[in-house]
Design a protein around this motif. Structure first.
Motif, short mmCIF file in Angstrom:
data_model
loop_
_atom_site.label_atom_id
_atom_site.label_comp_id
_atom_site.label_asym_id
_atom_site.label_seq_id
_atom_site.Cartn_x
_atom_site.Cartn_y
_atom_site.Cartn_z
N SER A 187 29.11 -1.37 -31.37
CA SER A 187 30.10 -1.05 -30.34
C SER A 187 30.35 -2.27 -29.47
N GLY A 188 31.62 -2.58 -29.24
CA GLY A 188 31.98 -3.72 -28.42
C GLY A 188 32.12 -5.02 -29.18
N GLU A 189 31.72 -5.04 -30.46
CA GLU A 189 31.83 -6.25 -31.27
C GLU A 189 33.06 -6.23 -32.17
N TRP A 190 33.95 -5.33 -31.89
CA TRP A 190 35.20 -5.18 -32.62
C TRP A 190 36.30 -5.38 -31.59
N GLY A 191 37.26 -6.22 -31.86
CA GLY A 191 38.30 -6.47 -30.88
C GLY A 191 39.69 -6.21 -31.43
N ILE A 192 40.53 -5.70 -30.59
CA ILE A 192 41.94 -5.48 -30.92
C ILE A 192 42.78 -6.01 -29.77
N GLY A 193 43.73 -6.85 -30.08
CA GLY A 193 44.61 -7.39 -29.05
C GLY A 193 43.88 -8.21 -28.01
N GLY A 194 42.77 -8.83 -28.41
CA GLY A 194 42.03 -9.67 -27.49
C GLY A 194 41.05 -8.92 -26.60
N LYS A 195 40.88 -7.62 -26.84
CA LYS A 195 39.97 -6.81 -26.01
C LYS A 195 38.95 -6.12 -26.90
N PRO A 196 37.69 -6.06 -26.44
CA PRO A 196 36.67 -5.37 -27.23
C PRO A 196 36.94 -3.87 -27.30
N LEU A 197 36.58 -3.29 -28.43
CA LEU A 197 36.74 -1.86 -28.66
C LEU A 197 35.36 -1.29 -28.95
N GLY A 198 35.02 -0.21 -28.30
CA GLY A 198 33.69 0.38 -28.48
C GLY A 198 33.75 1.79 -29.02
N THR A 199 32.59 2.34 -29.23
CA THR A 199 32.46 3.70 -29.75
C THR A 199 33.21 4.71 -28.89
N ALA A 200 33.07 4.61 -27.58
CA ALA A 200 33.74 5.55 -26.67
C ALA A 200 35.25 5.45 -26.79
N ASP A 201 35.76 4.23 -27.01
CA ASP A 201 37.20 4.04 -27.15
C ASP A 201 37.72 4.75 -28.40
N VAL A 202 36.99 4.62 -29.50
CA VAL A 202 37.41 5.25 -30.75
C VAL A 202 37.33 6.76 -30.64
N ARG A 203 36.27 7.24 -30.02
CA ARG A 203 36.15 8.70 -29.82
C ARG A 203 37.30 9.23 -28.98
N ALA A 204 37.70 8.47 -27.97
CA ALA A 204 38.83 8.89 -27.14
C ALA A 204 40.11 8.95 -27.96
N LEU A 205 40.30 7.98 -28.87
CA LEU A 205 41.47 7.99 -29.75
C LEU A 205 41.46 9.22 -30.67
N GLN A 206 40.25 9.64 -31.08
CA GLN A 206 40.13 10.81 -31.94
C GLN A 206 40.20 12.11 -31.16
N GLY A 207 40.21 12.02 -29.84
CA GLY A 207 40.24 13.22 -29.02
C GLY A 207 38.87 13.85 -28.85
N GLN A 208 37.81 13.09 -29.12
CA GLN A 208 36.45 13.58 -28.97
C GLN A 208 35.93 13.23 -27.59
N PRO A 209 35.16 14.10 -26.98
CA PRO A 209 34.55 13.76 -25.69
C PRO A 209 33.43 12.74 -25.88
N ALA A 210 33.20 11.93 -24.88
CA ALA A 210 32.06 11.00 -24.92
C ALA A 210 30.78 11.82 -24.83
N PRO A 211 29.72 11.37 -25.53
CA PRO A 211 28.46 12.12 -25.47
C PRO A 211 27.85 12.06 -24.07
N ALA A 212 27.13 13.12 -23.71
CA ALA A 212 26.48 13.16 -22.40
C ALA A 212 25.36 12.13 -22.36
N VAL A 213 25.20 11.50 -21.23
CA VAL A 213 24.15 10.49 -21.05
C VAL A 213 23.06 11.11 -20.18
N GLY A 214 21.81 10.84 -20.60
CA GLY A 214 20.72 11.31 -19.74
C GLY A 214 19.91 12.30 -20.37
#
Length: 77
Positions: A50-77
């Motif tokens: 996560s974060g080692e993939w970039g699109i348009g000059g900006k890093p893309l992470g797991t949370a970003d892809v999940r948001a694109l898929q319409g998935q909620p981010a996992p709970a932390v803690g």
């Protein structure tokens, strides 16, 4: 001997989804090149951190892809 290399961001796809990707991509190659190539068609699914993939000059992470898929981010803690 076809080799299909698929790169995905880590922790986005389940093992079942990755297995489906492998099966469907193999089927696609066989449809093009013939059934005789099924045993020698390789599909490699590589996870990129996560974060080692970039699109348009900006890093893309797991949370970003999940948001694109319409998935909620996992709970932390």
């Amino acid at each position: 001997m076809p080799l299909i290399n698929v790169k995905v961001i880590e922790d986005v796809f389940s093992d079942e989804q990755k297995a489906e990707v492998i099966a469907r991509l193999t089927d696609a190659m066989v449809a093009i090149e013939g059934e005789a190539l099924r045993p020698v068609t390789w599909v490699v699914v590589q996870e990129v951190r996560s974060g080692e993939w970039g699109i348009g000059g900006k890093p893309l992470g797991t949370a970003d892809v999940r948001a694109l898929q319409g998935q909620p981010a996992p709970a932390v803690g």
